[in-house]
Write a protein that holds these residues in place. Sequence first.
Motif, short mmCIF file in Angstrom:
data_model
loop_
_atom_site.label_atom_id
_atom_site.label_comp_id
_atom_site.label_asym_id
_atom_site.label_seq_id
_atom_site.Cartn_x
_atom_site.Cartn_y
_atom_site.Cartn_z
N ALA A 109 -6.97 0.40 -6.49
CA ALA A 109 -7.13 1.65 -5.74
C ALA A 109 -6.16 2.71 -6.24
CB ALA A 109 -6.92 1.39 -4.25
N ARG A 110 -4.94 2.30 -6.49
CA ARG A 110 -3.94 3.26 -7.01
C ARG A 110 -4.36 3.79 -8.37
NH1 ARG A 110 2.28 1.52 -8.63
NH2 ARG A 110 2.77 3.38 -9.87
N LEU A 111 -4.83 2.93 -9.25
CA LEU A 111 -5.23 3.36 -10.59
C LEU A 111 -6.43 4.30 -10.54
CD1 LEU A 111 -4.88 -0.06 -12.44
CD2 LEU A 111 -3.49 1.98 -12.86
N LEU A 112 -7.33 4.07 -9.60
CA LEU A 112 -8.55 4.86 -9.53
C LEU A 112 -8.37 6.16 -8.75
CD1 LEU A 112 -11.15 2.02 -8.83
CD2 LEU A 112 -10.74 3.21 -10.99
N VAL A 166 2.60 -3.05 -1.17
CA VAL A 166 3.13 -2.10 -0.20
C VAL A 166 3.41 -0.76 -0.88
CG1 VAL A 166 5.01 -1.61 1.41
CG2 VAL A 166 4.08 -3.93 1.24
N TYR A 167 4.02 -0.82 -2.05
CA TYR A 167 4.35 0.41 -2.79
C TYR A 167 3.09 1.16 -3.20
CZ TYR A 167 6.64 3.44 -6.21
OH TYR A 167 7.10 4.53 -6.91
N ASN A 168 2.04 0.43 -3.56
CA ASN A 168 0.78 1.08 -3.92
C ASN A 168 0.22 1.89 -2.75
OD1 ASN A 168 0.72 0.01 -6.53
ND2 ASN A 168 -0.39 -1.83 -5.88
N VAL A 169 0.23 1.29 -1.57
CA VAL A 169 -0.29 1.99 -0.39
C VAL A 169 0.57 3.21 -0.07
CG1 VAL A 169 -0.77 1.76 2.08
CG2 VAL A 169 -1.33 -0.11 0.53
N TYR A 170 1.88 3.05 -0.20
CA TYR A 170 2.78 4.19 0.02
C TYR A 170 2.46 5.34 -0.93
CZ TYR A 170 6.89 7.08 -0.70
OH TYR A 170 7.73 8.16 -0.86
N LEU A 171 2.26 5.04 -2.20
CA LEU A 171 1.99 6.09 -3.19
C LEU A 171 0.69 6.82 -2.90
CD1 LEU A 171 3.08 4.43 -6.57
CD2 LEU A 171 4.28 6.20 -5.27
N ILE A 172 -0.34 6.07 -2.51
CA ILE A 172 -1.63 6.71 -2.22
C ILE A 172 -1.51 7.65 -1.03
CG2 ILE A 172 -4.03 6.29 -1.56
CD1 ILE A 172 -3.84 3.59 -3.01
N ALA A 173 -0.87 7.17 0.04
CA ALA A 173 -0.72 8.00 1.23
C ALA A 173 0.17 9.21 0.94
CB ALA A 173 -0.14 7.18 2.38
N ARG A 174 1.21 9.03 0.14
CA ARG A 174 2.09 10.15 -0.18
C ARG A 174 1.37 11.20 -1.01
NH1 ARG A 174 7.20 9.53 -4.18
NH2 ARG A 174 5.45 9.52 -5.65
N ALA A 234 3.61 10.11 5.61
CA ALA A 234 2.38 9.33 5.71
C ALA A 234 2.51 8.03 4.93
CB ALA A 234 1.20 10.14 5.19
N GLY A 235 3.14 8.10 3.76
CA GLY A 235 3.34 6.88 2.98
C GLY A 235 4.23 5.88 3.68
N GLY A 281 -7.02 10.42 10.01
CA GLY A 281 -6.74 10.19 8.60
C GLY A 281 -7.99 10.24 7.74
N VAL A 282 -9.08 9.71 8.25
CA VAL A 282 -10.35 9.76 7.51
C VAL A 282 -10.77 11.21 7.31
CG1 VAL A 282 -12.82 9.26 7.69
CG2 VAL A 282 -11.14 7.48 8.23
N ARG A 283 -10.63 12.00 8.34
CA ARG A 283 -11.01 13.41 8.22
C ARG A 283 -10.14 14.13 7.19
NH1 ARG A 283 -10.68 17.88 13.15
NH2 ARG A 283 -11.37 19.68 11.91
N SER A 284 -8.84 13.87 7.21
CA SER A 284 -7.94 14.54 6.29
C SER A 284 -8.20 14.12 4.85
CB SER A 284 -6.49 14.23 6.67
OG SER A 284 -5.58 14.76 5.73
N LEU A 285 -8.29 12.82 4.61
CA LEU A 285 -8.52 12.34 3.24
C LEU A 285 -9.91 12.71 2.76
CD1 LEU A 285 -7.42 10.82 0.83
CD2 LEU A 285 -8.15 8.67 1.89
#
Length: 312
Positions: free
Chosen positions: A72-75, A22-30, A37-38, A228-232
Amino acid sequence: MLPGPSGFYARLGNALLGAFAVYNVYLIARYYHSHQAGVVAALPMTFYPSIVAVQSTLLREAIVLFGITTAARLLLLPSHRRSRLLSYALAAVVLHVSLLQRDDNVIIIVAAIAAALAVHAVNSGYLSRRSVALAASLSPVAFVLSLPVIRDGIEFLAYTREVRASGRTVYLPDVIPQTVVELTAFSWVGAVYFLYAPFPWMIETIPDLLVGIEGLINIAFTVAAVWGVRSLGQKNSPATVGLLVGLCVAVVLYGVGTVNYGTGMRHRQMFIWVIFLFGGIGVSEHVRFAWPFQWWSDDSATSTQALNSGTD
């Protein structure tokens, strides 16, 4: 004194891995959008009853989810504490651990990484557009050459559906794709059931109702994920393409191979975080939340400011 083997500590370990995911996904979105977003992306992973239940058991999905999101977070996130080479090595290690739990995910991971690398190569000039066009023109030849492997895969998925076609939560048990055409025609149906079932007409018990509500929320996140796809994509197109390709391959393969929503509910947890990630960014593109209960859209806030300035 060490406590020795214990199911409690194993379940606790799974729960901790789920929390890290969960924290990994939060960090990527943030990193790619905002704190909001996170938070939005992490909320369903934190409060879904099905996710909480699975991650508090000895099922392997929590380990797989941790491995994929950590990779994903590492990459995707830069780090001042380690080199890129070390990040790649650590990502390879956690992906290997996740594949030890579910080796059938190797096709999904390879497809995602290959797509991301291809986009990166084009953006960086390593591959010209002419080379890409040539590769695309040769894709039918590659498809014909790989037909024996594809047929073996279809047979495996058909066998999997036949074996799993039992129990109260079964759906579409008589639909078993046997050819490439049948697989293609059924792929989107299987993907929809995999991501969003049980639907209202399938609900019989209170747990069904809870998971059904999750499915409705998943649909809402899918709609928001378009933005979200467009933004990222504007910030990191290789990552966006890689995540989308991995998600599409996963939901097609698991959608065809899954025939009851109890199994689907567990398996989709490994991949639906991608929809939550894009959805959290998409929601935050258009809506701002203020604690505790106030919210407004960017357009509404702008209109209000313009109105106030006009009245002054």
